[in-house]
Design an enzyme around this catalytic site. Structure first.
Site, PDB file in Angstrom:
ATOM      1  N   THR A 123      35.653  42.468  44.553  1.00  0.00           N
ATOM      2  CA  THR A 123      36.916  43.169  44.380  1.00  0.00           C
ATOM      3  C   THR A 123      37.063  43.710  42.964  1.00  0.00           C
ATOM      4  O   THR A 123      36.494  43.146  42.012  1.00  0.00           O
ATOM      5  CB  THR A 123      38.100  42.225  44.676  1.00  0.00           C
ATOM      6  N   GLU A 125      39.484  43.309  41.213  1.00  0.00           N
ATOM      7  CA  GLU A 125      40.224  42.320  40.431  1.00  0.00           C
ATOM      8  C   GLU A 125      39.311  41.554  39.471  1.00  0.00           C
ATOM      9  O   GLU A 125      39.806  40.922  38.531  1.00  0.00           O
ATOM     10  CB  GLU A 125      40.929  41.332  41.368  1.00  0.00           C
ATOM     11  N   TYR A 147      42.783  34.722  41.592  1.00  0.00           N
ATOM     12  CA  TYR A 147      42.049  35.388  42.673  1.00  0.00           C
ATOM     13  C   TYR A 147      40.825  36.104  42.112  1.00  0.00           C
ATOM     14  O   TYR A 147      39.714  35.978  42.644  1.00  0.00           O
ATOM     15  CB  TYR A 147      42.968  36.376  43.382  1.00  0.00           C
ATOM     16  N   LYS A 151      36.905  35.284  42.876  1.00  0.00           N
ATOM     17  CA  LYS A 151      36.036  36.334  43.391  1.00  0.00           C
ATOM     18  C   LYS A 151      34.853  36.596  42.454  1.00  0.00           C
ATOM     19  O   LYS A 151      33.750  36.908  42.919  1.00  0.00           O
ATOM     20  CB  LYS A 151      36.835  37.619  43.600  1.00  0.00           C
TER      21      LYS A 151
END
Length: 327
Positions: A123, A125, A147, A151
């Site tokens: 991701t 992110e 998160y 990830k």
């Protein structure tokens, strides 16, 4: 006939990927934690064409059993918690599933059949508070929320298994991608769903946080095509999948309401409690590598994406008993 196993098959990406692979002639299996009908809404229309296996990314034995049972040529790991706020409210669960779950899956592949090709859903992110924009595959990782941290752990674990165990494992660093199958707690579905309800007289207002927040938004079916392309390459690699464009939440709202002929300013209210405490910097993806090496580029642009979502939500709300996924 090629065989594929998809974790998270009942989610947005998993359901679109299952459709895509079926069209390619694959034998498709999916790993799911729950067999409850409400959980299977996104794949109900293809239920007779796929094989569901009950399992959990937190359970090693269930992953090993799923691989032995389905004998896949390709595994797409789309499972885990994708709703960013969940990481702060359920940190142990998110770390165990989204992070350690990838280690369990990669280790099972290594022990059972190293020839299985593996895709990991990374991701944007992981870039978090990026110092450069747009980001490319060489941009330093600086996640700003748990998160993104989790990830990134999964992302680096995939690279580690690829290099140390000679596995065809790759990561797709996907930027925000949406569709009518996005869960309603995500801001894009919240906007399109509430706009449709306001149009139908079912709601009176839409409460949002920071409407100036910017995102690189794409269309989920475009992104699953990129996932498949990665596993068709002779050598595994990692790729950014994005549109290269950014739009604000306010732009998304304006477009959604305009599709319905409504003035968004009459209905949208700002709620500061919905602001993120650690919002990321401007995340805009440079997908040049995917374009050059995979021949991939996004086909659905921003305005069309919003229009698709609004019209599907409107049609669904007009037929509330249908209970089917929308494409």
């Amino acid at each position: 006939m090629k065989r594929a196993l998809i974790t998270g098959i009942t989610g947005q990406d998993g359901s679109y990927l299952a459709e895509f692979l079926l069209d390619k002639g694959y034998d498709v299996s999916g790993l799911t934690r729950s067999m409850e009908q409400s959980h299977l809404a996104n794949i109900r229309h293809i239920a007779d064409k796929i094989n569901l296996v009950q399992g959990d990314l937190s359970d090693c034995s269930s992953l090993e059993n799923a691989i032995k049972q389905t004998r896949p040529n390709e595994i797409y790991n789309l499972g885990g918690d994708s709703f960013v706020p969940d990481a702060s409210t359920k940190p142990v669960r998110v770390g165990n599933v989204t992070g350690l779950g990838v280690i369990r899956l990669l280790n099972a592949i290594k022990n059972i059949d190293k020839n299985i090709r593996f895709y990991q859903a990374s991701t944007s992110e992981i870039f978090g508070n990026a110092k450069e924009s747009p980001q490319n595959e060489n941009t330093p990782f600086r996640p700003r929320n748990l998160y993104g941290v989790t990830k990134l752990y999964a992302h680096l674990a995939t690279i580690n298994f690829r290099k140390n165990h000679d596995m065809h494992a790759c990561c797709g660093i996907c930027y925000n991608h949406e569709s009518p199958r996005r869960m309603p707690e995500f801001v894009t579905r919240k906007i399109t769903n509430t706009a449709a309800k306001i149009y139908l007289g079912m709601e009176k207002e839409l409460k949002l946080g920071n409407t100036e927040s910017m995102r690189d938004w794409g269309y989920a079916p475009d992104y699953v095509r990129a996932m498949w392309l990665m596993l068709q390459q002779d050598k595994p690699n990692d790729y950014i999948i994005a549109t290269g464009e950014t739009h604000s939440v306010r732009e998304f709202v304006e477009k959604a309401f305009s599709v319905l002929g409504l003035d968004w300013q009459k209905y949208v209210k700002t709620n500061k409690s919905l602001f993120r405490k650690s919002d990321t910097a401007l995340l805009q993806g440079d997908y040049s590598k995917a374009r050059q090496e995979l021949g991939w580029k996004p086909q659905v642009k921003f305005n069309e994406l919003v229009e698709i979502m609004v019209k599907k939500d409107l049609a669904r709300l007009k037929k509330p008993k249908a209970g089917r996924s929308t494409s």
